[in-house]
Scaffold this motif. Structure first.
Motif, mmCIF file in Angstrom:
data_model
loop_
_atom_site.group_PDB
_atom_site.id
_atom_site.type_symbol
_atom_site.label_atom_id
_atom_site.label_comp_id
_atom_site.label_asym_id
_atom_site.label_seq_id
_atom_site.Cartn_x
_atom_site.Cartn_y
_atom_site.Cartn_z
ATOM 1 N N ASP A 19 13.905 41.576 -11.499
ATOM 2 C CA ASP A 19 14.954 41.814 -12.490
ATOM 3 C C ASP A 19 14.435 42.437 -13.776
ATOM 4 O OD1 ASP A 19 13.614 39.739 -13.693
ATOM 5 O OD2 ASP A 19 15.330 38.367 -13.783
ATOM 6 N N GLY A 20 13.217 42.971 -13.735
ATOM 7 C CA GLY A 20 12.595 43.512 -14.922
ATOM 8 C C GLY A 20 11.647 42.534 -15.566
ATOM 9 N N LEU A 21 11.810 41.257 -15.218
ATOM 10 C CA LEU A 21 10.947 40.220 -15.770
ATOM 11 C C LEU A 21 10.154 39.519 -14.677
ATOM 12 C CD1 LEU A 21 13.474 38.713 -18.366
ATOM 13 C CD2 LEU A 21 11.614 40.338 -18.818
ATOM 14 N N TRP A 22 10.876 39.024 -13.648
ATOM 15 C CA TRP A 22 10.227 38.260 -12.581
ATOM 16 C C TRP A 22 10.791 38.651 -11.220
ATOM 17 C CZ3 TRP A 22 6.081 36.248 -14.425
ATOM 18 C CH2 TRP A 22 6.045 35.762 -15.739
ATOM 19 N N ALA A 23 10.008 38.343 -10.191
ATOM 20 C CA ALA A 23 10.431 38.609 -8.814
ATOM 21 C C ALA A 23 11.715 37.848 -8.490
ATOM 22 C CB ALA A 23 9.326 38.193 -7.844
ATOM 23 N N LEU A 24 12.568 38.480 -7.684
ATOM 24 C CA LEU A 24 13.750 37.812 -7.144
ATOM 25 C C LEU A 24 13.337 37.234 -5.792
ATOM 26 C CD1 LEU A 24 16.341 40.566 -8.139
ATOM 27 C CD2 LEU A 24 15.950 38.368 -9.258
ATOM 28 N N GLU A 25 13.092 35.944 -5.771
ATOM 29 C CA GLU A 25 12.438 35.312 -4.619
ATOM 30 C C GLU A 25 13.209 35.455 -3.313
ATOM 31 O OE1 GLU A 25 11.237 31.357 -5.555
ATOM 32 O OE2 GLU A 25 9.967 31.978 -7.234
ATOM 33 N N PRO A 26 14.554 35.276 -3.280
ATOM 34 C CA PRO A 26 15.255 35.453 -1.996
ATOM 35 C C PRO A 26 15.107 36.866 -1.436
ATOM 36 C CG PRO A 26 16.626 34.247 -3.550
ATOM 37 C CD PRO A 26 15.464 34.784 -4.331
ATOM 38 N N ALA A 27 15.093 37.870 -2.305
ATOM 39 C CA ALA A 27 14.916 39.249 -1.841
ATOM 40 C C ALA A 27 13.532 39.434 -1.246
ATOM 41 C CB ALA A 27 15.138 40.225 -2.996
ATOM 42 N N ALA A 40 37.714 48.550 3.393
ATOM 43 C CA ALA A 40 36.942 47.742 2.452
ATOM 44 C C ALA A 40 35.499 47.601 2.930
ATOM 45 C CB ALA A 40 37.577 46.367 2.307
ATOM 46 N N ILE A 41 34.571 47.618 1.979
ATOM 47 C CA ILE A 41 33.153 47.449 2.287
ATOM 48 C C ILE A 41 32.881 45.973 2.548
ATOM 49 C CG2 ILE A 41 30.804 47.710 1.408
ATOM 50 C CD1 ILE A 41 32.221 50.361 1.900
ATOM 51 N N PRO A 42 32.263 45.615 3.676
ATOM 52 C CA PRO A 42 31.937 44.206 3.930
ATOM 53 C C PRO A 42 31.019 43.648 2.840
ATOM 54 C CG PRO A 42 31.627 45.535 5.913
ATOM 55 C CD PRO A 42 31.860 46.495 4.792
ATOM 56 N N ILE A 43 31.301 42.441 2.396
ATOM 57 C CA ILE A 43 30.469 41.757 1.409
ATOM 58 C C ILE A 43 29.734 40.626 2.111
ATOM 59 C CG2 ILE A 43 30.453 40.423 -0.734
ATOM 60 C CD1 ILE A 43 33.030 41.929 -1.525
ATOM 61 N N LEU A 44 28.402 40.718 2.142
ATOM 62 C CA LEU A 44 27.585 39.785 2.898
ATOM 63 C C LEU A 44 27.008 38.690 2.014
ATOM 64 C CD1 LEU A 44 25.481 42.345 4.994
ATOM 65 C CD2 LEU A 44 27.757 41.424 5.515
ATOM 66 N N LYS A 45 26.814 37.514 2.607
ATOM 67 C CA LYS A 45 26.075 36.433 1.946
ATOM 68 C C LYS A 45 24.612 36.458 2.367
ATOM 69 C CE LYS A 45 29.619 34.388 -0.083
ATOM 70 N NZ LYS A 45 29.747 34.300 -1.554
ATOM 71 N N GLU A 46 24.368 36.840 3.630
ATOM 72 C CA GLU A 46 23.011 36.927 4.167
ATOM 73 C C GLU A 46 22.870 38.258 4.891
ATOM 74 O OE1 GLU A 46 22.515 33.574 6.708
ATOM 75 O OE2 GLU A 46 22.363 32.138 5.050
ATOM 76 N N ALA A 47 21.676 38.825 4.847
ATOM 77 C CA ALA A 47 21.470 40.170 5.396
ATOM 78 C C ALA A 47 20.680 40.189 6.699
ATOM 79 C CB ALA A 47 20.754 41.043 4.377
#
Length: 286
Positions: free
Chosen positions: A29-37, A2-9
């Motif tokens: 997302d095509g409209l606005w920045a994704l701030e956490p990324a 299984a591929i690990p699923i992370l909450k934080e990178a």
């Protein structure tokens, strides 16, 4: 396995010197920045890492940089930007064809700036360049089939300025130029793909990363690709020998996400049988 699923990178990113990140679906997302990324990329850079944004956007990087500013993506989140538009411009310049039939938005014609080409009608054309559909909100790729059949019958080369098949714009999933190129290949036409997952785009990204690092070589084992598309981002990473982090909340979100979280069974189905496997997955980069 299984591929690990992370909450934080954070701990994963710390293992790398260079991030090659997709833009649409990861950084905005095509409209606005994704701030956490954006915050994650800024922190990576603050620790000395290099961030190269690699986008299948069909416009030259200078133009896309302005769009990122408008979407409130901080300049501090990235070092360099490479786009399919950059690759498209290079492919056109290398071609001996000079009469171009363009499919796409008027704004995309920046890829022709400074080139010795003329934009012409269907009958005069000796090459086709598709950057997008003319109106991806109201048109479907199949509407272009008769036109593409006529070009294929004449044996015209076709440059695809955006290899993505679809893209999310907010909540809407809309077709890209890659869907036209797929039809053209089905018709027996010759397609040059300008962008991910093809090597010329990654070669430009590595060149940019070396420049950021003062000319130092880039160890493939210390490069992480971040993206939301199995067909482009994950496949390109495998082709280059890079690790990849899959962002499930992008174009595959209807298959992999449930109530804002990655659904393991859906993730497994999307990745099942794929030769390119990520080392981890997240709903969104953070």
């Amino acid at each position: 396995m299984a591929i690990p699923i992370l909450k934080e990178a954070g701990s994963l990113l710390a293992r790398y010197d260079v991030l090659i990140s997709d833009v649409w679906g990861v950084v905005h997302d095509g409209l606005w920045a994704l701030e956490p990324a954006c915050a994650a990329l800024m922190q990576f850079r603050e620790r000395g890492g290099a961030v190269v944004l690699l986008s299948n956007a069909p416009s030259p990087s200078q133009q896309v940089a302005g769009l990122l500013d408008a979407k409130r993506v901080p300049r501090e989140a990235w070092d360099r930007l490479v786009t399919s538009g950059d690759v498209t411009k290079s492919l056109i310049a290398e071609s001996h064809h000079r009469k171009v039939y363009h499919i796409g938005w008027t704004e995309d014609r920046a890829v022709f700036a400074g080139l010795d080409v003329a934009l012409v009608g269907e009958e005069e054309a000796d090459i086709v360049v598709a950057t997008e559909l003319n109106n991806y909100r109201t048109e479907t790729p199949e509407q272009y089939r008769p036109l593409l059949e006529r070009f294929a019958a004449r044996g015209l080369p076709f440059i695809c300025g955006n290899p993505d098949l679809v893209v999310h714009v907010g909540e809407h999933l809309l077709p890209c130029a890659g869907s036209l190129a797929a039809i053209y290949e089905e018709l027996g036409g010759s397609v040059a793909w300008a962008g991910k997952p093809y090597r010329p785009a990654y070669d430009l990204a590595l060149e940019a990363a070396r420049a950021v690092r003062g000319g130092r070589a880039v160890d493939p084992a210390r490069v992480l690709v971040i993206g939301d598309a199995v067909r482009t981002d994950l496949a390109g990473a495998k082709m280059m020998g890079f690790d990849s982090l899959f962002i499930a909340g992008g174009i595959h979100r209807d298959e992999t996400m449930h109530e804002g979280a990655v659904e393991p069974d859906g993730l497994a189905r999307v990745l099942s049988g794929q030769p390119a496997q990520p080392i981890a997955a997240m709903g969104a980069l953070a």
